[in-house]
Design a protein around this motif. Structure first.
Motif: not given
Length: 558
Positions: A291-307
């Motif tokens: 659960g925590f790994a999936i959440t952190s992965l979503i956070g990485i991808l969304v933050s990367s997309s923000s650039v």
């Protein structure tokens, strides 16, 4: 007149006292109430899937979303930071299962579990320490939840803007009038959730487990579609190499464990409601890292997309900041999407606050003053402290918040080390439940004046091993590199040193109430009456059930 005054005072005391078992002595009234007693069979309603839902719900929160950000900023690549999260939370899941088994087997919470190691009265300091931290965290999590409320209001009324609404707070306070009002609204609307008993609050986590992950995945898809891809963060490599890379990786793993420090020690507060001990084992061990790994992965991808979405900017790691930008550049449809996702994050913060803070603080305060405080009253006291301590001052810079997070694990790791060493190594799973509520000097957990000096020596040892490195991290001063390296392993060092010290001292100075072989007997106990009378002895006689007795030196013989 004096007698009348005393009678009135006694009447008021009786009115504010919480419900309790009849026939208890004055000392016992300082040790128990109905919320501290072992959970009776009809309230053991948490099954394996309830624990799965609980951890899925808890994993989707803003802190977990951002857990990889400091690692990537520190020089790790995205996959290295994600591996840190997998390893850290897998280890944390193991610690969770170790402490949770005690509650699931004997159906007692953290404060009562600690009586076996720290002593009947000695447990009050670890309990107070964790209660105080839980109150602070309640305020911090509520303020983050207030940001969610700010977005919800602003997605409806654009005029709700911190930059245009007159600000009555100073520039260096860390908040504005609009932010504080939003925080207060979140705090106020959270109060009804504290009212429900723990064995029923599982329904909140079930709802959160369905709604919040769906909103998080929708946010991910939305960001990827707008960006046309995952962005540059997932393509950049590590900026560290050699030993610098290794230490940064270790710090990433330890930050994941530190983020879980409070839940490691307070898991018995929830696992004691498990129907069977195995309900709290695999359901937690597997769900936590996934659960925590999936959440952190979503956070990485969304933050990367923000650039890509906002060219020329650094990655936006805080999802609420990104949602705020979506409000500024979108129409009514986009604002509706922001409203739904912000609502999901608000529900996530509420669930995390209940799980990690209000129930924890409520249970601890119940142990501190059981005659007048139950879990519900303690939860409301926690909420009041969280409001009064001005949590926005802790969030004025990321450095303060990270240091606070690390220091939290330094103190709690020593408590967890003593607690697990006592149960698994010293007592080999054997606890005398009735004696954990016994204030008499003849009890096996009374030790010396109600304090077990061995536990305190081990607890202090676990803190001292980290204290020099901690001072360097807080003040940024020059400390020996060895101390810094030790502090990088802060949770492990505190846990291992305190556990080993406690086991060694108990070998040199044996404690009563231990078993020579592995002996967990919680499944033989249904309901315990605590009053010192003949009827209670007949209802539950541990010697008769288990075939045990004490010799003249108070050592158990089988």
């Amino acid at each position: 007149m004096q007698r009348l005054h005393t009678t009135r005072l006694g009447g008021w005391v009786d009115k504010v006292a919480v419900e309790n078992e009849d026939g208890l002595t004055t000392a016992q009234l300082m040790l128990t109430n109905n919320d501290l007693k072992p959970v009776e069979p009809e309230r053991r309603q948490w099954g394996a899937w309830n624990f799965v839902g609980f951890w899925i719900a808890d994993s989707f929160n803003i802190n977990t979303w951002m857990i990889s950000s400091s690692m990537i900023v520190g020089g790790l690549s995205w996959w290295q930071s994600w591996l840190c999260v997998w390893i850290g939370y897998a280890i944390a899941g193991g610690f969770i299962c170790m402490t949770g088994r005690i509650g699931a087997m004997y159906h007692i919470g953290f404060p009562v579990v600690n009586r076996s190691s720290f002593g009947i009265w000695g447990c009050l300091w670890p309990v107070f320490n964790r209660a105080a931290m839980a109150c602070i965290w309640y305020g911090v999590q509520s303020y983050i939840g207030g940001h969610c409320v700010y977005l919800m209001i602003r997605s409806i009324w654009l005029s709700w803007d911190r930059n245009t609404i007159p600000n009555t707070f100073s520039a260096d306070s860390g908040t504005t009038t609009a932010d504080y009002v939003s925080f207060f609204l979140f705090w106020l609307l959270s109060l009804p959730a504290i009212w429900f008993p723990v064995h029923k609050i599982r329904h909140l986590f079930t709802v959160k487990a369905y709604f919040v992950p769906c909103a998080g995945i929708a946010f991910l898809i939305w960001a990827l579609v707008r960006a046309g891809g995952p962005g540059p963060v997932v393509r950049q490599g590590s900026s560290k190499e050699g030993s610098d890379l290794a230490w940064e990786f270790i710090k990433g793993v330890m930050s994941s464990i530190a983020n879980f420090a409070t839940l490691i020690v307070n898991d018995p507060d929830f696992s004691r409601f498990a129907g069977k001990p195995r309900d709290a084992l695999w359901s937690q061990l597997l769900t936590i890292p996934i659960g925590f790994a999936i959440t952190s992965l979503i956070g990485i991808l969304v933050s990367s997309s923000s650039v890509i979405i906002y060219p020329g900017t650094e990655p936006i790691w805080d999802p609420l900041d990104l949602l705020e930008k979506f409000i500024d550049d979108g129409g009514s449809g986009q604002r509706f999407g922001v409203f739904v996702i912000a609502l999901a994050f608000a529900l996530a913060q509420l669930g995390t606050n209940i799980a990690a803070n209000s129930v924890s603080a409520g249970t601890d305060m119940t142990a501190l003053l059981p005659r007048f405080i139950n879990i519900r009253r303690g939860g409301y006291i926690c909420a009041a402290v969280g409001l009064a301590m001005c949590p926005y001052t802790l969030l004025t810079s990321s450095n303060q918040f990270t240091t606070y997070l690390s220091s939290y694990s330094v103190f709690l790791s020593s408590i967890a080390g003593v607690m697990c060493s006592d149960y698994y190594l010293v007592r080999k799973g054997f606890l005398e439940i009735r004696e954990l509520y016994d204030a008499r000097k003849t009890g096996p957990y009374f030790y010396t004046l109600g304090f077990n000096w061995r536990a305190y020596a081990a607890y202090i040892s676990g803190i001292l091993i980290n204290v020099v490195g901690f001072a360097g991290a807080v003040n940024g001063g020059n400390v020996p590199m060895g101390a810094t390296y030790i502090y990088n392993f802060n949770f492990f060092c505190g846990y291992i040193i305190s556990a080993a010290m406690y086991w060694s001292l108990c070998k040199l100075f044996p404690v009563p109430g231990c078993s020579d072989t592995w002996m967990e007997v919680g499944d033989q106990i249904d309901e315990v009456r605590l009053a010192y009378d003949q009827s209670s002895q007949q209802e539950f006689d541990e010697e008769a059930v288990l075939g045990t007795k004490y010799d003249s030196d108070r050592n158990k013989t089988v």
